[in-house]
Write a protein that holds these residues in place. Structure first.
Motif, mmCIF file in Angstrom:
data_model
loop_
_atom_site.group_PDB
_atom_site.id
_atom_site.type_symbol
_atom_site.label_atom_id
_atom_site.label_comp_id
_atom_site.label_asym_id
_atom_site.label_seq_id
_atom_site.Cartn_x
_atom_site.Cartn_y
_atom_site.Cartn_z
ATOM 1 N N ILE A 130 -2.739 3.673 -3.369
ATOM 2 C CA ILE A 130 -2.543 2.757 -4.499
ATOM 3 C C ILE A 130 -1.641 1.613 -4.052
ATOM 4 N N GLY A 131 -1.452 0.640 -4.940
ATOM 5 C CA GLY A 131 -0.476 -0.419 -4.705
ATOM 6 C C GLY A 131 0.784 -0.127 -5.498
ATOM 7 N N ASP A 132 1.928 -0.618 -5.026
ATOM 8 C CA ASP A 132 3.180 -0.321 -5.730
ATOM 9 C C ASP A 132 3.560 -1.361 -6.782
ATOM 10 N N ALA A 133 2.670 -2.321 -7.059
ATOM 11 C CA ALA A 133 2.978 -3.335 -8.076
ATOM 12 C C ALA A 133 3.026 -2.737 -9.480
ATOM 13 N N ASP A 134 2.317 -1.642 -9.694
ATOM 14 C CA ASP A 134 2.270 -0.983 -10.998
ATOM 15 C C ASP A 134 3.204 0.229 -10.970
ATOM 16 N N ALA A 135 4.415 0.065 -11.504
ATOM 17 C CA ALA A 135 5.432 1.119 -11.455
ATOM 18 C C ALA A 135 4.981 2.382 -12.190
ATOM 19 N N GLN A 136 4.250 2.222 -13.279
ATOM 20 C CA GLN A 136 3.789 3.378 -14.053
ATOM 21 C C GLN A 136 2.806 4.221 -13.227
ATOM 22 N N LEU A 137 1.843 3.569 -12.610
ATOM 23 C CA LEU A 137 0.875 4.273 -11.775
ATOM 24 C C LEU A 137 1.581 4.928 -10.582
ATOM 25 N N LEU A 138 2.529 4.225 -10.005
ATOM 26 C CA LEU A 138 3.287 4.763 -8.881
ATOM 27 C C LEU A 138 4.012 6.050 -9.283
ATOM 28 N N VAL A 162 1.536 13.973 -6.386
ATOM 29 C CA VAL A 162 1.626 14.343 -4.969
ATOM 30 C C VAL A 162 2.618 15.492 -4.791
ATOM 31 N N ALA A 163 3.779 15.403 -5.432
ATOM 32 C CA ALA A 163 4.784 16.470 -5.328
ATOM 33 C C ALA A 163 4.238 17.786 -5.888
ATOM 34 N N LEU A 164 3.546 17.722 -7.020
ATOM 35 C CA LEU A 164 2.971 18.910 -7.650
ATOM 36 C C LEU A 164 1.878 19.524 -6.779
ATOM 37 N N GLU A 165 0.964 18.697 -6.302
ATOM 38 C CA GLU A 165 -0.132 19.176 -5.443
ATOM 39 C C GLU A 165 0.419 19.826 -4.169
ATOM 40 N N HIS A 166 1.458 19.234 -3.610
ATOM 41 C CA HIS A 166 2.043 19.766 -2.375
ATOM 42 C C HIS A 166 2.626 21.162 -2.605
ATOM 43 N N ARG A 167 3.333 21.338 -3.720
ATOM 44 C CA ARG A 167 3.972 22.633 -4.016
ATOM 45 C C ARG A 167 2.961 23.770 -4.104
ATOM 46 N N GLY A 168 1.806 23.515 -4.680
ATOM 47 C CA GLY A 168 0.832 24.584 -4.881
ATOM 48 C C GLY A 168 -0.243 24.680 -3.818
ATOM 49 N N ALA A 169 -0.114 23.953 -2.731
ATOM 50 C CA ALA A 169 -1.200 23.865 -1.754
ATOM 51 C C ALA A 169 -1.225 25.029 -0.768
ATOM 52 N N LEU A 202 0.848 -1.183 0.000
ATOM 53 C CA LEU A 202 0.000 0.000 0.000
ATOM 54 C C LEU A 202 0.890 1.242 0.000
ATOM 55 N N VAL A 203 0.590 2.180 -0.890
ATOM 56 C CA VAL A 203 1.311 3.451 -0.952
ATOM 57 C C VAL A 203 0.285 4.568 -0.823
ATOM 58 N N LEU A 204 0.597 5.544 0.039
ATOM 59 C CA LEU A 204 -0.323 6.628 0.364
ATOM 60 C C LEU A 204 0.321 7.975 0.075
ATOM 61 N N GLY A 205 -0.479 8.917 -0.383
ATOM 62 C CA GLY A 205 -0.013 10.276 -0.576
ATOM 63 C C GLY A 205 -0.978 11.253 0.061
ATOM 64 N N VAL A 206 -0.433 12.242 0.767
ATOM 65 C CA VAL A 206 -1.244 13.287 1.407
ATOM 66 C C VAL A 206 -0.572 14.639 1.151
ATOM 67 N N VAL A 223 3.186 8.150 -11.691
ATOM 68 C CA VAL A 223 2.186 9.195 -11.912
ATOM 69 C C VAL A 223 1.741 9.785 -10.581
ATOM 70 N N VAL A 224 1.441 8.920 -9.628
ATOM 71 C CA VAL A 224 0.972 9.387 -8.316
ATOM 72 C C VAL A 224 2.067 10.157 -7.596
ATOM 73 N N GLN A 225 3.293 9.679 -7.671
ATOM 74 C CA GLN A 225 4.406 10.362 -7.003
ATOM 75 C C GLN A 225 4.582 11.790 -7.555
#
Length: 193
Positions: free
Chosen positions: A146-154, A161-168, A133-137, A156-158
């Motif tokens: 999400i799960g980390d089995a899918d490297a592509q999805l991981l 999360v970094a982008l959302e954090h910068r502009g929050a 399990l991988v979580l972003g806040v 995208v989410v990573q």
């Protein structure tokens, strides 16, 4: 009942956990805001809901005045959030083929990131995803799982999360986290073998 205990009894149902970036905790609270580190770069604070959709942050002076511990405040706040979350629906996204579920809390109630403190939901998410399990806040109004089995999805989410954090306006953390069944830890991607 002593006056201090009565004061805590009066606010206890309006007490909720919030997540906040450590820099903002220091800036907004000048070292007075009660906070606790959940994992590397991930901190919980506590707020009392006031009339007019306002939140008053809990301070160390409040703990002294009420005669309660940080642990009591934390447990009370998390219990209140559990009760408020019960019956609410998390958004689940997936591919048409299935197997890439993404869960998102985005109720915009100020407590979405704090739902990372609710182990019942984390256990459910962990069972539904492939891999760890991988979580972003990134900010207080968004939690993604999400799960980390899918490297592509991981990836995208990573990035998201970094982008959302910068502009929050209310940033929480640019990092990803994982849940081992008991505790939250900063997620570190294992090198491919």
């Amino acid at each position: 009942m002593k006056l201090m205990e009565q004061e805590f009894a009066e606010i206890r149902d309006r007490l909720f956990p919030l997540m906040m970036d450590p820099v903002q905790i220091q800036e907004k609270g000048q070292g007075q805001m009660v906070s606790g580190q959940i994992a590397e770069g991930l901190f919980a604070i506590y707020g009392i809901e006031e009339p007019g959709d306002k939140i008053r942050y809990v301070t160390y002076q409040d703990l002294r005045d009420w005669g309660v511990s940080h642990t009591t405040v934390h447990l009370t706040a998390v219990k209140n959030l559990e009760e408020r979350t019960r019956g609410r629906r998390v958004t689940k996204l997936d591919t048409p083929e299935g197997g890439r579920p993404m869960f998102i809390w985005a109720l915009q109630d100020g407590y979405d990131a704090a739902r990372i403190l609710l182990p019942e939901w984390l256990h459910d998410f962990a069972e539904a995803v492939e891999g760890n399990l991988v979580l972003g806040v990134p900010h207080r109004n968004w939690l993604v799982a999400i799960g980390d089995a899918d490297a592509q999805l991981l990836n995208v989410v990573q990035r998201r999360v970094a982008l959302e954090h910068r502009g929050a306006g209310f940033p929480v953390s640019p990092y990803l986290y994982t849940f081992d069944g008991e505790r939250i830890h900063r997620y570190v991607r294992k090198p491919r073998g």
